[in-house]
Design a protein around this motif. Sequence first.
Motif, mmCIF file in Angstrom:
data_model
loop_
_atom_site.group_PDB
_atom_site.id
_atom_site.type_symbol
_atom_site.label_atom_id
_atom_site.label_comp_id
_atom_site.label_asym_id
_atom_site.label_seq_id
_atom_site.Cartn_x
_atom_site.Cartn_y
_atom_site.Cartn_z
ATOM 1 N N LYS A 1 9.485 7.407 2.203
ATOM 2 C CA LYS A 1 8.805 8.157 3.263
ATOM 3 C C LYS A 1 8.801 9.647 2.928
ATOM 4 C CE LYS A 1 8.733 8.382 8.349
ATOM 5 N NZ LYS A 1 7.494 7.622 8.527
ATOM 6 N N ASN A 2 7.624 10.260 2.988
ATOM 7 C CA ASN A 2 7.449 11.704 2.805
ATOM 8 C C ASN A 2 7.885 12.211 1.437
ATOM 9 O OD1 ASN A 2 6.534 11.901 5.515
ATOM 10 N ND2 ASN A 2 8.653 12.084 6.233
ATOM 11 N N GLU A 3 7.835 11.366 0.420
ATOM 12 C CA GLU A 3 8.117 11.798 -0.943
ATOM 13 C C GLU A 3 7.469 10.821 -1.917
ATOM 14 O OE1 GLU A 3 12.256 11.406 -2.170
ATOM 15 O OE2 GLU A 3 12.675 10.297 -0.330
ATOM 16 N N ASN A 4 7.191 11.304 -3.127
ATOM 17 C CA ASN A 4 6.520 10.496 -4.127
ATOM 18 C C ASN A 4 7.549 9.656 -4.878
ATOM 19 O OD1 ASN A 4 4.498 9.421 -5.676
ATOM 20 N ND2 ASN A 4 4.284 11.202 -7.017
ATOM 21 N N TYR B 1 0.834 -1.206 0.000
ATOM 22 C CA TYR B 1 0.000 0.000 0.000
ATOM 23 C C TYR B 1 0.867 1.253 0.000
ATOM 24 C CZ TYR B 1 -4.267 -2.616 1.270
ATOM 25 O OH TYR B 1 -5.344 -3.472 1.286
ATOM 26 N N SER B 2 0.365 2.313 -0.634
ATOM 27 C CA SER B 2 0.966 3.631 -0.453
ATOM 28 C C SER B 2 0.590 4.127 0.940
ATOM 29 C CB SER B 2 0.453 4.607 -1.524
ATOM 30 O OG SER B 2 -0.955 4.781 -1.417
ATOM 31 N N MET C 1 -2.936 5.144 1.460
ATOM 32 C CA MET C 1 -3.899 4.085 1.140
ATOM 33 C C MET C 1 -4.720 4.373 -0.116
ATOM 34 S SD MET C 1 -5.398 2.440 4.680
ATOM 35 C CE MET C 1 -6.540 1.455 3.707
ATOM 36 N N LYS C 2 -4.218 5.243 -0.984
ATOM 37 C CA LYS C 2 -4.921 5.505 -2.230
ATOM 38 C C LYS C 2 -4.536 4.506 -3.321
ATOM 39 C CE LYS C 2 -5.557 10.484 -1.520
ATOM 40 N NZ LYS C 2 -5.278 11.857 -2.054
ATOM 41 N N ASN C 3 -3.330 3.980 -3.226
ATOM 42 C CA ASN C 3 -2.831 3.072 -4.252
ATOM 43 C C ASN C 3 -2.211 1.828 -3.635
ATOM 44 O OD1 ASN C 3 -3.008 4.605 -6.992
ATOM 45 N ND2 ASN C 3 -2.147 6.109 -5.576
ATOM 46 N N ILE C 4 -2.193 0.771 -4.425
ATOM 47 C CA ILE C 4 -1.435 -0.428 -4.092
ATOM 48 C C ILE C 4 -0.405 -0.626 -5.194
ATOM 49 C CG2 ILE C 4 -1.491 -2.925 -3.781
ATOM 50 C CD1 ILE C 4 -4.324 -2.643 -2.726
ATOM 51 N N LYS D 1 16.056 3.498 -6.588
ATOM 52 C CA LYS D 1 15.048 4.437 -6.131
ATOM 53 C C LYS D 1 14.475 5.147 -7.350
ATOM 54 C CE LYS D 1 14.184 8.367 -3.056
ATOM 55 N NZ LYS D 1 14.773 9.346 -2.099
ATOM 56 N N VAL D 2 13.136 5.192 -7.431
ATOM 57 C CA VAL D 2 12.465 5.774 -8.591
ATOM 58 C C VAL D 2 11.584 6.933 -8.127
ATOM 59 C CG1 VAL D 2 10.889 5.359 -10.518
ATOM 60 C CG2 VAL D 2 12.472 3.550 -9.790
ATOM 61 N N ASP D 3 11.810 8.115 -8.682
ATOM 62 C CA ASP D 3 10.974 9.284 -8.425
ATOM 63 C C ASP D 3 9.742 9.189 -9.328
ATOM 64 O OD1 ASP D 3 9.822 11.969 -8.679
ATOM 65 O OD2 ASP D 3 11.582 12.670 -7.591
ATOM 66 N N LEU D 4 8.559 9.050 -8.752
ATOM 67 C CA LEU D 4 7.354 8.821 -9.540
ATOM 68 C C LEU D 4 6.852 10.075 -10.236
ATOM 69 C CD1 LEU D 4 5.399 6.440 -7.126
ATOM 70 C CD2 LEU D 4 6.900 5.853 -9.037
ATOM 71 N N GLU D 5 7.267 11.240 -9.774
ATOM 72 C CA GLU D 5 6.853 12.489 -10.414
ATOM 73 C C GLU D 5 7.761 12.854 -11.568
ATOM 74 O OE1 GLU D 5 6.561 15.568 -7.527
ATOM 75 O OE2 GLU D 5 4.771 14.733 -6.568
ATOM 76 N N LEU D 6 9.073 12.800 -11.330
ATOM 77 C CA LEU D 6 10.043 13.215 -12.343
ATOM 78 C C LEU D 6 10.493 12.069 -13.236
ATOM 79 C CD1 LEU D 6 12.294 15.508 -10.102
ATOM 80 C CD2 LEU D 6 10.333 16.173 -11.530
#
Length: 343
Positions: free
Chosen positions: A218-221, A176-177, A180-183, A238-243
Motif C-alpha cells: 500500500k502506497n509504495e512501489n 491488479y496493481s 489498474m495499470k498492471n496485473i 517483501k520486494v521493492d520494485l524500484e530498488l
Amino acid sequence: MKIFQKHFYSSIHNRIHKHSGSRKIILISLLIAPSVSSQNVDFSVVSVPEESGIELVKVTKESDYVCLPPVKRNSKGISWLTNRIIAVSPDGKDIAYISLRENLTNIFIKDTEKQGPSRQRTNRTSIVDVTYSPDGTQICFTEANNHSNQMFITDSHKGYVCRQITTEYQDYSPIYSPDMKNIFFTRLENNNASIWSFNIEDKFLQSYTVGMNPYPAKNENAIYIARTGANGKGEIWKVDLELGEEECILSDPDRSFYSPMLSPTGDVLLLVGSSRISNDKFTYWNTDIYTCSIDGTNLSQLTSHAADDLSPIWSADGNYIYFISQRGNPQGTANIWRMKYSR
C-alpha cells in the motif's frame, strides 16, 4: 460433493504433471507426497475450542459446488494449491468463487449479504483462480488449457466475453496493481516460479524476481510474495520494485506460509499456513489461516480446525475474512465461510 472436488483436483494436477515431468510440481513448487488419511477428522464440527470468538458464518450452500484447493499431506508435511479461489468485490457486495459443475470449473458470483442464488460469470472449462480489479469493473482469472495456464479479463457484471492476455506459459495467481495499470502474476518456467507483470495499456510483460502469489503493498512501489526457502518451507518476502531490494519478513523452520494478502488498512497480512496436530498415535498436518504485521511480527493463528482452511480474503472493510473450508459438513463438503476479524 467429494466427486466434484476430485475432478477439480485432477483437472488441474494432470495438466501440471504432464508439463513438469517426474518432479510433479503443482503450481506451488512443492513436491507432492502420498496423502495421510483424514478419517479421524470430524468435519461436522463448525469450530473447535481454540477458535472461540471468531463468529463463523456459512456463506454458501452445498449446491454451490465450491471448489476446494487440492491438498496433499503425509507424516512429514503438507502441500496445497496456493491460488486464490475466491475474491470479494471492492464495494463488498459480491463474492466471486470457482465452482465445478458438469466437470467444468467456472466463476460464479454470490451476494455477500442476501446469499441467494449464484450468478454465473464465465463459460469456460478449467478456471483455477480469480481476482477483482480495484474499481470492481473487471475480473481477471487463469484457465488451465492442455500444457499452459492462460490469463483472461472479463466484465465483472456481464461476464462470458473474455479477453486473453497471456499465452503458452504456466501463468497463475493474478492481482491488479492499485492504479489498474498492471496485473502482477506468477509464471512457472522449467519448474521455477517467478513474479511478472502485464501492462494493461501497452501489453508489455516484465519479469521481477523468484516467487509466487504476488500482492501489491500500500502506497509504495513494492509487492509481498511467497517463496519456498532452502528448507522447503514457504516464506513471505517483501520486494521493492524500484530498488530491487528483497526482505524476508516471515520464515519458520516448521511451518510454511503462502498467499499473502494485505488488509484494506495496509498494516496486516493475511496468510495460509501449515500447522501440525499430533498425539501419541498420529501426526496430522493441516492448513490454517494466519495474520501478521507487515514486518512479519505479531504472527497469529486464527483457525485451528482439522479441516483444510484455504484461500482467505479480506472483506472490503477489513472487518471480516472469507475462506474455504470443509468444516460444518459431515461429508467434508467445501463451502465459503466468513469469520469476524478482531485486531
